[in-house]
Design an enzyme around this catalytic site. Sequence first.
Site, mmCIF file in Angstrom:
data_model
loop_
_atom_site.group_PDB
_atom_site.id
_atom_site.type_symbol
_atom_site.label_atom_id
_atom_site.label_comp_id
_atom_site.label_asym_id
_atom_site.label_seq_id
_atom_site.Cartn_x
_atom_site.Cartn_y
_atom_site.Cartn_z
ATOM 1 N N THR A 1 13.584 -3.704 11.478
ATOM 2 C CA THR A 1 12.826 -3.151 10.361
ATOM 3 C C THR A 1 12.577 -1.669 10.648
ATOM 4 O O THR A 1 12.747 -1.216 11.786
ATOM 5 C CB THR A 1 11.475 -3.863 10.223
ATOM 6 O OG1 THR A 1 10.706 -3.620 11.424
ATOM 7 C CG2 THR A 1 11.654 -5.363 10.025
ATOM 8 N N LYS B 1 0.814 -1.215 0.000
ATOM 9 C CA LYS B 1 0.000 0.000 0.000
ATOM 10 C C LYS B 1 0.850 1.269 0.000
ATOM 11 O O LYS B 1 0.339 2.352 -0.285
ATOM 12 C CB LYS B 1 -0.948 0.014 1.196
ATOM 13 C CG LYS B 1 -0.274 0.106 2.547
ATOM 14 C CD LYS B 1 -1.313 0.140 3.660
ATOM 15 C CE LYS B 1 -0.654 0.270 5.027
ATOM 16 N NZ LYS B 1 -1.653 0.315 6.122
ATOM 17 N N TYR C 1 -2.014 -8.925 18.349
ATOM 18 C CA TYR C 1 -0.965 -9.295 17.397
ATOM 19 C C TYR C 1 -0.538 -10.740 17.606
ATOM 20 O O TYR C 1 -0.410 -11.517 16.652
ATOM 21 C CB TYR C 1 0.229 -8.359 17.567
ATOM 22 C CG TYR C 1 1.445 -8.744 16.755
ATOM 23 C CD1 TYR C 1 1.421 -8.663 15.365
ATOM 24 C CD2 TYR C 1 2.615 -9.175 17.371
ATOM 25 C CE1 TYR C 1 2.541 -9.011 14.618
ATOM 26 C CE2 TYR C 1 3.732 -9.516 16.633
ATOM 27 C CZ TYR C 1 3.691 -9.442 15.259
ATOM 28 O OH TYR C 1 4.792 -9.794 14.524
ATOM 29 N N ASN D 1 3.332 -11.830 3.344
ATOM 30 C CA ASN D 1 4.232 -11.162 4.286
ATOM 31 C C ASN D 1 3.624 -9.924 4.925
ATOM 32 O O ASN D 1 4.073 -9.501 5.986
ATOM 33 C CB ASN D 1 5.531 -10.781 3.566
ATOM 34 C CG ASN D 1 6.462 -10.017 4.468
ATOM 35 O OD1 ASN D 1 7.089 -10.571 5.364
ATOM 36 N ND2 ASN D 1 6.546 -8.703 4.245
ATOM 37 N N LYS E 1 -0.712 -14.065 14.962
ATOM 38 C CA LYS E 1 0.434 -14.873 14.553
ATOM 39 C C LYS E 1 0.283 -16.322 14.997
ATOM 40 O O LYS E 1 0.734 -17.240 14.307
ATOM 41 C CB LYS E 1 1.728 -14.258 15.080
ATOM 42 C CG LYS E 1 2.067 -12.931 14.409
ATOM 43 C CD LYS E 1 2.114 -13.052 12.886
ATOM 44 C CE LYS E 1 2.530 -11.762 12.204
ATOM 45 N NZ LYS E 1 2.580 -11.881 10.734
#
Length: 254
Positions: A187, A38, A152, A87, A156
Amino acid sequence: MAVLTDKVIFLTGGASGIGKACAEAYAKAGARVLVMDKEEVLLNQLLGRLGNEHAGVAGDVQKETDVRSAIEQTISRFGKIDVIHNNAGTAHPSKPLDQTTENEWDSLFSINLKSVYWTTRYGIEALKVTKGCILNTSSMVGTIGQENHAAYVATKGGMSALTKAMALDYAPFGIRVNAICPAGVWTPMLRQWAAQQPDPEGIERYLDHIHTLGYCPEGDVIADVAVFLVSEAARFVTGCIMPVSGGAELGYKK
């Protein structure tokens, strides 16, 4: 040796972080990659580095029409799909369950988990033709938990369980389904979070320390294992929830 020569890979969330490292590693290994993300500016920057033999589609993995269009564009451009790498994901917000709003809960599940439903629904027929594979980016927190990230962690944990179910469902078609499970990885999202903490240097030391091998890695260590899992070298590997975590789950370091 280019272990992914002639492979076509559809990758979501590939414009930054782990996804970017995977896109670059796939291209280096000889694959042609279509990245859906996005963040259009970051996507165009990535494509500028990868070259014209690769492609990108700006879109939101939460939206059925965007995913369907991206899958269709991949097949139109390259003629097939060998790999779907799910991903795209988010870890926001950082909250216990009772402090998580319904919208935050729904957003996390929509991005992290329902997106796999859309890519599978619209990509599975292409994978049946190529006897391809699916790779899901999960997380070690889905197995060992994480404080202040309840929703979260739930996504997962769901991703890892879903991977096993999909591996059983699609094995009769020669399609492998695996998940890759990082612990901490540097990241842009993690660096931004660390910088906002009261003691950024302490956070960096903490992130190094939780990994038994002694450091928090960059995305390339995840990408290298991803290349293996989608290659013919892993042709007899399916339903695998692969830790790439520096031993963080072993629990010897706190």
